[in-house]
Design a protein around this motif. Sequence first.
Motif, PDB file in Angstrom:
ATOM      1  N   SER A  99       0.816  -1.216   0.000  1.00  0.00           N
ATOM      2  CA  SER A  99       0.000   0.000   0.000  1.00  0.00           C
ATOM      3  C   SER A  99       0.847   1.262   0.000  1.00  0.00           C
ATOM      4  O   SER A  99       0.329   2.362  -0.226  1.00  0.00           O
ATOM      5  N   GLN A 100       2.165   1.131   0.213  1.00  0.00           N
ATOM      6  CA  GLN A 100       3.058   2.287   0.182  1.00  0.00           C
ATOM      7  C   GLN A 100       3.399   2.704  -1.259  1.00  0.00           C
ATOM      8  O   GLN A 100       3.957   3.783  -1.477  1.00  0.00           O
ATOM      9  N   LEU A 101       3.078   1.846  -2.235  1.00  0.00           N
ATOM     10  CA  LEU A 101       3.423   2.123  -3.628  1.00  0.00           C
ATOM     11  C   LEU A 101       2.591   3.285  -4.180  1.00  0.00           C
ATOM     12  O   LEU A 101       1.532   3.621  -3.641  1.00  0.00           O
ATOM     13  N   PRO A 102       3.014   3.870  -5.301  1.00  0.00           N
ATOM     14  CA  PRO A 102       2.198   4.897  -5.952  1.00  0.00           C
ATOM     15  C   PRO A 102       0.871   4.302  -6.438  1.00  0.00           C
ATOM     16  O   PRO A 102       0.766   3.099  -6.678  1.00  0.00           O
ATOM     17  N   ASP A 103      -0.131   5.155  -6.609  1.00  0.00           N
ATOM     18  CA  ASP A 103      -1.461   4.681  -6.986  1.00  0.00           C
ATOM     19  C   ASP A 103      -1.497   3.875  -8.281  1.00  0.00           C
ATOM     20  O   ASP A 103      -2.221   2.873  -8.347  1.00  0.00           O
ATOM     21  N   PRO A 104      -0.771   4.245  -9.338  1.00  0.00           N
ATOM     22  CA  PRO A 104      -0.825   3.395 -10.538  1.00  0.00           C
ATOM     23  C   PRO A 104      -0.394   1.956 -10.268  1.00  0.00           C
ATOM     24  O   PRO A 104      -0.978   1.015 -10.828  1.00  0.00           O
ATOM     25  N   GLU A 105       0.591   1.767  -9.401  1.00  0.00           N
ATOM     26  CA  GLU A 105       1.024   0.410  -9.061  1.00  0.00           C
ATOM     27  C   GLU A 105       0.002  -0.282  -8.164  1.00  0.00           C
ATOM     28  O   GLU A 105      -0.248  -1.482  -8.299  1.00  0.00           O
ATOM     29  N   ARG A 106      -0.597   0.452  -7.250  1.00  0.00           N
ATOM     30  CA  ARG A 106      -1.637  -0.136  -6.397  1.00  0.00           C
ATOM     31  C   ARG A 106      -2.833  -0.576  -7.235  1.00  0.00           C
ATOM     32  O   ARG A 106      -3.456  -1.604  -6.960  1.00  0.00           O
ATOM     33  N   GLU A 107      -3.159   0.198  -8.245  1.00  0.00           N
ATOM     34  CA  GLU A 107      -4.258  -0.190  -9.131  1.00  0.00           C
ATOM     35  C   GLU A 107      -3.945  -1.492  -9.861  1.00  0.00           C
ATOM     36  O   GLU A 107      -4.823  -2.346 -10.042  1.00  0.00           O
ATOM     37  N   THR A 108      -2.702  -1.665 -10.267  1.00  0.00           N
ATOM     38  CA  THR A 108      -2.302  -2.905 -10.919  1.00  0.00           C
ATOM     39  C   THR A 108      -2.519  -4.095  -9.994  1.00  0.00           C
ATOM     40  O   THR A 108      -2.978  -5.166 -10.431  1.00  0.00           O
ATOM     41  N   LEU A 109      -2.217  -3.910  -8.723  1.00  0.00           N
ATOM     42  CA  LEU A 109      -2.372  -5.007  -7.758  1.00  0.00           C
ATOM     43  C   LEU A 109      -3.827  -5.306  -7.445  1.00  0.00           C
ATOM     44  O   LEU A 109      -4.236  -6.480  -7.427  1.00  0.00           O
ATOM     45  N   TRP A 110      -4.620  -4.270  -7.181  1.00  0.00           N
ATOM     46  CA  TRP A 110      -5.920  -4.495  -6.537  1.00  0.00           C
ATOM     47  C   TRP A 110      -7.147  -4.014  -7.310  1.00  0.00           C
ATOM     48  O   TRP A 110      -8.276  -4.262  -6.860  1.00  0.00           O
ATOM     49  N   ARG A 111      -6.966  -3.363  -8.433  1.00  0.00           N
ATOM     50  CA  ARG A 111      -8.136  -2.814  -9.128  1.00  0.00           C
ATOM     51  C   ARG A 111      -9.172  -3.892  -9.442  1.00  0.00           C
ATOM     52  O   ARG A 111     -10.378  -3.686  -9.256  1.00  0.00           O
ATOM     53  N   ASP A 112      -8.723  -5.047  -9.908  1.00  0.00           N
ATOM     54  CA  ASP A 112      -9.646  -6.099 -10.324  1.00  0.00           C
ATOM     55  C   ASP A 112      -9.939  -7.108  -9.227  1.00  0.00           C
ATOM     56  O   ASP A 112     -10.878  -7.906  -9.350  1.00  0.00           O
ATOM     57  N   ASP A 113      -9.131  -7.116  -8.147  1.00  0.00           N
ATOM     58  CA  ASP A 113      -9.323  -8.119  -7.106  1.00  0.00           C
ATOM     59  C   ASP A 113      -8.733  -7.624  -5.790  1.00  0.00           C
ATOM     60  O   ASP A 113      -7.528  -7.740  -5.563  1.00  0.00           O
TER      61      ASP A 113
END
Length: 395
Positions: A99-113
């Motif tokens: 969760s410390q990552l920038p938002d674009p990377e967080r979206e890659t991780l969790w946007r779909d799941d």
Amino acid sequence: MGTAPPDTAEGLTPVEAARSLIPLLAAEAVRTEERRALTETTVTALRRAGLLRLGTPAAYGGQGAGARTAVDVCEELARGCASASWTAGIAYGGALFASQLPDPERETLWRDDPDTVVCGTATPSGTARRTGDGWTLSGRWPWISGIRHAPWTLLGFARPGTGGEPERDMAVVPTSALTVEDTWHMAGMRGTGSHTAVADEVYVPDSRTISFTAMADGVYRRRHPGEPRITFHLSINLPLVATAVGIAAASLEKVLDAAARGRPALSPLHRLVAEAPAHQLNLADAATLTDTARLHLRRAADEIDTHARAGHRPALAERARLRMDAAHAMRCARDAMSLLLDTAGAGSFADGSALQRAWRDIETASRHAALSVQTSKEIYGRALLGAPLPPNPVI
């Protein structure tokens, strides 16, 4: 065939959802240990109950839970299966890191799941070579719990620091880019599947790296100002201590239940275990140790949450005490387990005994390096005396 998981945990708090899974996890525990990984039934149940998204930020559909909630959840889960509890705790900690990552990377991780599991190890290993706007990693990272169930893996590595001393970072890597070696052949906590990750020239952009120094200095809190601030290693590891507390609490219930049902005492002085003063005193000590562990752990979790919500990092002396709280809780839980086995007797060590598995699990879990009583005592003692401590972001 495994036990069918419940369809939903809708309307339940995370702790209530965890409590509702205890019978299922207990029914799956033997298969989990035999497989040396959580069964699909267990993983599905944890997912449906929302317990793999405890640390996922609320902005991405997660619980955004604090340490106290994670601690209470993991204690409940451990009453059914220690490996399931530990893996849920690892997923919580991995999500806090990611969760410390920038938002674009967080979206890659969790946007779909939002239930996407991030596992990993903070211990630096392997080699890191600067490559363009990132790092190329190679090497071996052992003992990564839950890696068979995690699409993403955190790998600790060291890089040259500005002052000459190496800096500790973590890289978030797709597990599919790694080779997972089956190396977890242990006496306890077998179901965690804590295998070894092998990286061979795996490139990681800077946007998927996390600096321990930046995290300690609150840089990532400024990146995500509405979210709690992480205090390593306390925010991450307190739920793992809760696994041991849950093991001890469940074992206490089993031993008390056997005594209440009239377990005979193998003694010429007393007919029943419940009548023997020696066992009465033993069980009182075990219960008190379990309570002591729980109280220290919950105090630490509550204080960490208070600081996290306020965006503060606890002062060094407080961090030392909180670290001692966690290590002491772990030791108390292990000592309680030992006393319970004295009362339960040699039959508890038979193959297939739930108490034997609990004993192996707690003996293994309590040796986690980050929860060493000896190291925590030295740090706390130095802090109490005002003796110097190294300027290390991990401390």
